[in-house]
Design a protein around this motif. Structure first.
Motif, PDB file in Angstrom:
ATOM      1  N   ASN A  38       0.838  -1.205   0.000  1.00  0.00           N
ATOM      2  CA  ASN A  38       0.000   0.000   0.000  1.00  0.00           C
ATOM      3  C   ASN A  38       0.872   1.253   0.000  1.00  0.00           C
ATOM      4  O   ASN A  38       2.053   1.211   0.312  1.00  0.00           O
ATOM      5  N   SER A  39       0.235   2.357  -0.342  1.00  0.00           N
ATOM      6  CA  SER A  39       0.970   3.619  -0.459  1.00  0.00           C
ATOM      7  C   SER A  39       1.395   4.170   0.894  1.00  0.00           C
ATOM      8  O   SER A  39       2.398   4.865   0.987  1.00  0.00           O
ATOM      9  N   HIS A  40       0.661   3.843   1.953  1.00  0.00           N
ATOM     10  CA  HIS A  40       1.049   4.314   3.282  1.00  0.00           C
ATOM     11  C   HIS A  40       2.424   3.759   3.661  1.00  0.00           C
ATOM     12  O   HIS A  40       3.303   4.511   4.094  1.00  0.00           O
ATOM     13  N   ASN A  41       2.618   2.463   3.488  1.00  0.00           N
ATOM     14  CA  ASN A  41       3.909   1.860   3.833  1.00  0.00           C
ATOM     15  C   ASN A  41       5.014   2.338   2.897  1.00  0.00           C
ATOM     16  O   ASN A  41       6.155   2.529   3.321  1.00  0.00           O
TER      17      ASN A  41
ATOM     18  N   SER B 226      -2.505   9.827  -2.053  1.00  0.00           N
ATOM     19  CA  SER B 226      -2.431   8.535  -1.360  1.00  0.00           C
ATOM     20  C   SER B 226      -1.069   8.293  -0.726  1.00  0.00           C
ATOM     21  O   SER B 226      -0.919   7.429   0.125  1.00  0.00           O
TER      22      SER B 226
ATOM     23  N   ILE C 208       1.247  11.369   4.254  1.00  0.00           N
ATOM     24  CA  ILE C 208       0.950  10.843   5.579  1.00  0.00           C
ATOM     25  C   ILE C 208       1.049  11.963   6.605  1.00  0.00           C
ATOM     26  O   ILE C 208       1.613  13.014   6.349  1.00  0.00           O
TER      27      ILE C 208
ATOM     28  N   THR D 201       3.992  11.336  12.461  1.00  0.00           N
ATOM     29  CA  THR D 201       4.055   9.892  12.418  1.00  0.00           C
ATOM     30  C   THR D 201       5.052   9.382  13.447  1.00  0.00           C
ATOM     31  O   THR D 201       6.167   9.868  13.548  1.00  0.00           O
TER      32      THR D 201
END
Length: 161
Positions: free
Chosen positions: A11-14, A44, A47, A51
């Motif tokens: 996924n794009s988050h990771n 996408s 973030i 974080t």
């Protein structure tokens, strides 16, 4: 191919976390190559600023700037004639494609894109996973940063190759 380390992300988050981790070890947006299908957008990959997992505000700010630079450089290119899937690319891949003139007329653009990061015999496997939504990150390394790059990709959740 031997001087490029790759990580495949579901996924794009990771993938965005990987870019941020790579920023903490001093890499620049030009050194980080991303290949994703066109279902992913610039948004996408964005973030939250706070974080967890970054040691300091300085490291967090530096990695945020790198992520923003990488996302801003994303370029949509045509995909393969058969698949019809478009690809988003960043980093030196953009220049490589411009120089090689990868197009449907000369060769499959998707093969040129993925082939710039992985060995010839792996292109089909990577193309299939990218077309299904995975994201490939490739980083050119030297002897001094190889282990740090591997660690950054693994810490962000890269699938083993």
């Amino acid at each position: 191919m031997g001087s490029i380390i790759t990580g495949l992300f579901e996924n794009s988050h990771n993938a965005a976390l990987a870019v941020r981790h790579l920023g903490t070890i001093g890499l620049t947006d030009v050194e980080i190559n991303i290949v994703a299908n066109d279902s992913h957008t610039r948004d996408s990959f964005r973030i939250e600023e706070n974080t967890k997992g970054f040691e300091s505000d300085v490291a967090n700010a530096k990695s945020s700037r790198l992520l923003a630079a990488v996302v801003d450089s994303m370029t949509l290119v045509a995909g393969g004639v058969i698949s019809g899937v478009g690809y988003i690319v960043t980093g030196q891949l953009i220049a490589t494609l411009a120089v090689e003139g990868a197009s449907a007329e000369t060769k499959d653009a998707a093969d040129a894109i993925v082939g710039a990061l992985v060995p010839q015999y792996e292109i089909k496997r990577y193309k299939n996973t990218i077309e299904k939504g995975s994201i490939l990150i490739g980083v050119k390394h030297n002897d001094d940063n190889k282990s740090d790059i591997i660690k950054a990709l693994e810490n962000a959740g890269a699938q083993s190759n």
